[in-house]
Scaffold this motif. Structure first.
Motif, PDB file in Angstrom:
ATOM      1  N   HIS A  50       3.870  28.494 -36.164  1.00 24.46           N
ATOM      2  CA  HIS A  50       5.230  28.048 -35.867  1.00 24.46           C
ATOM      3  C   HIS A  50       6.172  29.250 -35.791  1.00 24.46           C
ATOM      4  CE1 HIS A  50       9.037  25.797 -37.392  1.00 24.46           C
ATOM      5  NE2 HIS A  50       9.024  25.816 -36.055  1.00 24.46           N
ATOM      6  N   LEU A  51       6.553  29.789 -36.945  1.00 27.64           N
ATOM      7  CA  LEU A  51       7.441  30.963 -36.970  1.00 27.64           C
ATOM      8  C   LEU A  51       6.873  32.106 -37.809  1.00 27.64           C
ATOM      9  CD1 LEU A  51      10.991  29.322 -37.176  1.00 27.64           C
ATOM     10  CD2 LEU A  51       9.905  30.425 -35.211  1.00 27.64           C
ATOM     11  N   ILE A  59      -3.443  22.630 -46.077  1.00 21.80           N
ATOM     12  CA  ILE A  59      -2.555  23.652 -46.615  1.00 21.80           C
ATOM     13  C   ILE A  59      -1.191  23.451 -45.962  1.00 21.80           C
ATOM     14  CG2 ILE A  59      -3.364  25.314 -44.862  1.00 21.80           C
ATOM     15  CD1 ILE A  59      -2.100  26.258 -48.366  1.00 21.80           C
ATOM     16  N   GLU A  60      -0.150  23.428 -46.790  1.00 24.16           N
ATOM     17  CA  GLU A  60       1.206  23.192 -46.286  1.00 24.16           C
ATOM     18  C   GLU A  60       1.982  24.496 -46.274  1.00 24.16           C
ATOM     19  OE1 GLU A  60       3.870  19.590 -47.302  1.00 24.16           O
ATOM     20  OE2 GLU A  60       4.640  21.247 -48.530  1.00 24.16           O
ATOM     21  N   CYS A  61       2.558  24.824 -45.125  1.00 20.34           N
ATOM     22  CA  CYS A  61       3.349  26.042 -44.980  1.00 20.34           C
ATOM     23  C   CYS A  61       4.634  25.943 -45.814  1.00 20.34           C
ATOM     24  CB  CYS A  61       3.695  26.253 -43.504  1.00 20.34           C
ATOM     25  SG  CYS A  61       4.741  27.699 -43.198  1.00 20.34           S
ATOM     26  N   PRO A  62       5.006  27.005 -46.537  1.00 19.81           N
ATOM     27  CA  PRO A  62       6.195  26.929 -47.388  1.00 19.81           C
ATOM     28  C   PRO A  62       7.512  26.978 -46.610  1.00 19.81           C
ATOM     29  CG  PRO A  62       5.284  29.144 -47.449  1.00 19.81           C
ATOM     30  CD  PRO A  62       4.321  28.317 -46.658  1.00 19.81           C
ATOM     31  N   PHE A  63       7.457  27.358 -45.320  1.00 21.30           N
ATOM     32  CA  PHE A  63       8.685  27.571 -44.559  1.00 21.30           C
ATOM     33  C   PHE A  63       9.257  26.255 -44.024  1.00 21.30           C
ATOM     34  CE2 PHE A  63      10.595  30.787 -41.279  1.00 21.30           C
ATOM     35  CZ  PHE A  63      11.832  30.627 -41.868  1.00 21.30           C
ATOM     36  N   HIS A  64       8.449  25.497 -43.286  1.00 20.44           N
ATOM     37  CA  HIS A  64       8.926  24.235 -42.708  1.00 20.44           C
ATOM     38  C   HIS A  64       8.001  23.060 -43.008  1.00 20.44           C
ATOM     39  CE1 HIS A  64      10.736  27.446 -40.195  1.00 20.44           C
ATOM     40  NE2 HIS A  64      11.796  26.652 -40.211  1.00 20.44           N
ATOM     41  N   GLN A  65       7.056  23.277 -43.906  1.00 24.03           N
ATOM     42  CA  GLN A  65       6.152  22.220 -44.391  1.00 24.03           C
ATOM     43  C   GLN A  65       5.213  21.671 -43.314  1.00 24.03           C
ATOM     44  OE1 GLN A  65       9.110  19.576 -46.310  1.00 24.03           O
ATOM     45  NE2 GLN A  65       8.268  20.239 -48.272  1.00 24.03           N
ATOM     46  N   ASN A 121       0.348  17.646 -39.628  1.00 25.30           N
ATOM     47  CA  ASN A 121       1.645  16.982 -39.820  1.00 25.30           C
ATOM     48  C   ASN A 121       2.789  17.966 -39.664  1.00 25.30           C
ATOM     49  OD1 ASN A 121       3.446  14.808 -40.668  1.00 25.30           O
ATOM     50  ND2 ASN A 121       3.645  15.931 -42.604  1.00 25.30           N
ATOM     51  N   ILE A 122       3.842  17.502 -38.965  1.00 22.29           N
ATOM     52  CA  ILE A 122       5.123  18.209 -38.905  1.00 22.29           C
ATOM     53  C   ILE A 122       6.157  17.209 -39.405  1.00 22.29           C
ATOM     54  CG2 ILE A 122       6.797  19.402 -37.447  1.00 22.29           C
ATOM     55  CD1 ILE A 122       4.506  20.004 -35.491  1.00 22.29           C
ATOM     56  N   PRO A 123       6.668  17.355 -40.622  1.00 22.95           N
ATOM     57  CA  PRO A 123       7.420  16.288 -41.281  1.00 22.95           C
ATOM     58  C   PRO A 123       8.696  15.861 -40.566  1.00 22.95           C
ATOM     59  CG  PRO A 123       7.615  18.346 -42.505  1.00 22.95           C
ATOM     60  CD  PRO A 123       6.563  18.561 -41.473  1.00 22.95           C
ATOM     61  N   TYR A 124       9.317  16.738 -39.792  1.00 28.02           N
ATOM     62  CA  TYR A 124      10.600  16.396 -39.170  1.00 28.02           C
ATOM     63  C   TYR A 124      10.455  16.078 -37.684  1.00 28.02           C
ATOM     64  CZ  TYR A 124      10.217  21.330 -37.842  1.00 28.02           C
ATOM     65  OH  TYR A 124       9.774  22.531 -37.362  1.00 28.02           O
ATOM     66  N   PRO A 154       1.288  16.718 -32.957  1.00 26.51           N
ATOM     67  CA  PRO A 154       1.050  18.164 -32.807  1.00 26.51           C
ATOM     68  C   PRO A 154      -0.290  18.485 -32.146  1.00 26.51           C
ATOM     69  CG  PRO A 154       0.618  17.479 -35.065  1.00 26.51           C
ATOM     70  CD  PRO A 154       1.114  16.253 -34.350  1.00 26.51           C
ATOM     71  N   LYS A 155      -0.421  18.096 -30.868  1.00 27.75           N
ATOM     72  CA  LYS A 155      -1.667  18.353 -30.151  1.00 27.75           C
ATOM     73  C   LYS A 155      -1.818  19.844 -29.835  1.00 27.75           C
ATOM     74  CE  LYS A 155      -2.169  13.836 -27.926  1.00 27.75           C
ATOM     75  NZ  LYS A 155      -2.256  13.132 -26.621  1.00 27.75           N
ATOM     76  N   GLY A 156      -3.020  20.357 -30.033  1.00 28.99           N
ATOM     77  CA  GLY A 156      -3.327  21.733 -29.642  1.00 28.99           C
ATOM     78  C   GLY A 156      -2.773  22.801 -30.553  1.00 28.99           C
ATOM     79  N   ILE A 157      -2.069  22.420 -31.610  1.00 34.02           N
ATOM     80  CA  ILE A 157      -1.518  23.406 -32.538  1.00 34.02           C
ATOM     81  C   ILE A 157      -2.534  23.623 -33.662  1.00 34.02           C
ATOM     82  CG2 ILE A 157       0.344  23.954 -34.128  1.00 34.02           C
ATOM     83  CD1 ILE A 157       2.162  22.123 -32.516  1.00 34.02           C
TER      84      ILE A 157
END
Length: 433
Positions: A142-143, A158-164, A176-179, A184-187
């Motif tokens: 993501h970033l 594993i959940e990323c601490p920046f944007h979850q 999962n992208i919570p917002y 999230p295909k292909g990510i």
């Protein structure tokens, strides 16, 4: 947790002893003796040295300049390393293909997340609730946040601490992208082939991204706890990874470096009085294996300690299996301490910095002897580190016929390099951003 239990038990023991012995000094002596025996038999020892600790001499002669020692040591190290970069085009690729231990199992409990940087890569290593270990690329697509730092285990993800954003440990896909309401295909992030075996977490590294050609051996005496873990040592070494296993094929170095008794220093070791009384003797044969285990080489070693120096007072037979570029299984047998298994792993932290760990396993009641062995092996290994930290690599060394094993070793080790193996210059430039 175990430490608090141990302290609590010590407090109870102290209360009981104080009731039995009115003299506090007797109680203290008894407790000290009990703790000493407990440590010798049950507490693994940990012999750890940093890169600056072994193989470099500080550039000061007076012991009065304590505050200058560390800075002078670092200056000396840089002074040794700079001229060694002359002729770096001779170096083989710094990251051969094979299995690498990136973490010891004991360092990763359930639900824990760890960041590991080695082999020119960045890994997030995490253990799920059910104990499964997964290894993914550390940086979120993501970033670019480092998921190994403050990332959290959520189920098998594993959940990323920046944007979850969360990623599956099984294949690295985004779960999962919570917002976001968008699927999230292909990510995904890269999922690394990994194995947890012999108390270590290993990943398969290959410059052509090929799947693993062979598996690491399962050492049953270690995994089924038939032998007990007695301790480890850990070193950081300034050399190319190939030079460390090449030592086993360098048969002439054994009497040169390792003949003097272990209590003598490397400098002027032949002139030391004790070296004339006690000596180490070595007989070694290096060989390769036939198909399908062409990735395995063997060093058969007979080590004996001589007194005066005619009387053989101790003999140890060692078989060292070099399995791929970075894993060695040493099987030791002796009439004094029976069976011992030593597992050596080499992990390139940087192109010319290797992390080397030895883990020692034996029967529980041999605790005192194994601690002496860890000390002895560490001292002998440090003698080699002095050589590695201060030498340069020769791609075309001038060899004599007695050095045939070195040539055979290099031919054997070349199988772990392929067309797209990164050169030293490519690997080093990746660090300079």
């Amino acid at each position: 947790m175990y430490f608090h239990i141990f302290i609590s038990n010590c407090n109870h023991l102290a209360d009981i002893l104080l009731l039995l012995f009115s003299d506090l000094r007797v109680t203290v002596l008894i407790i000290s003796a009990i703790l000493g025996v407990y440590w010798i038999f049950y507490v693994p020892c940990n012999w750890t040295k940093s890169l600056q600790s072994v193989g470099y001499m500080p550039a000061v002669n007076s012991i009065n300049f304590w505050k200058r020692i560390n800075s002078c040591k670092q200056h000396s190290i840089n002074g040794f390393r700079r001229p060694r970069l002359i002729g770096i085009t001779e170096l083989p690729p710094p990251y051969p293909n094979g299995w690498y231990c990136i973490l010891e199992s004991s360092s990763l409990i359930a639900k824990n997340v760890t960041y590991v940087s080695c082999l020119g890569e960045h890994f997030v290593v995490f253990r799920t609730f059910d104990g499964q270990v997964n290894v993914l690329d550390a940086y979120c697509p993501h970033l670019g946040a480092n998921m190994g730092l403050n990332g959290q285990v959520k189920g098998d993800n594993i959940e990323c601490p920046f944007h979850q954003w969360s990623f599956r440990g099984s294949d690295g896909t985004c779960a999962n992208i919570p917002y976001s309401h968008t699927e999230p295909k292909g990510i995904k992030v890269r999922k690394w082939i990994c194995r947890e075996i012999n108390d270590g977490i290993f990943i398969w590294y290959h410059s052509e991204n090929e799947k693993n050609h062979w598996e690491l051996p399962f050492i049953s005496a270690v995994d089924n706890k038939e032998l007990v873990f007695h301790g480890r040592n850990e070193f950081y070494i300034n050399c190319h990874i190939q030079e460390i296993p090449e030592n086993g094929a360098d048969l002439a170095h054994f009497p040169s470096i390792h003949k003097a008794f272990l209590l003598t220093g490397l400098e002027k070791r032949g002139e030391h009085l004790i070296s004339r009384i006690v000596q180490h003797h070595w007989e070694a044969i290096w060989s390769t294996s036939v198909s399908p285990k062409t990735h395995v080489a063997t060093l058969d070693l007979k080590h004996s300690i001589h007194l005066f120096p005619k009387f053989n007072i101790l003999e140890v037979n060692v078989q060292a299996k070099q399995i791929g570029p970075s894993f060695v299984h040493l099987h030791l047998k002796s009439s004094l301490f029976g069976q011992i298994e030593i597992l050596q792993t080499i992990t390139p932290v940087e192109p010319l910095i290797q992390k080397v760990v030895h883990r020692f396993y034996a029967q529980k009641f041999f605790g005192p002897l194994i601690k002496l062995m860890i000390f002895a092996e560490s001292v002998m290994f440090e003698r080699d580190i002095v050589m590695w930290n201060n030498k340069t690599y020769r791609s075309k060394p001038q060899l004599v016929k007695e050095d045939a094993a070195i040539k055979n070793f290099r031919n054997w080790f070349s199988q772990f390099y392929t067309e797209n193996s990164k050169s030293f210059l490519e690997s080093r430039s990746a660090l300079d951003w």
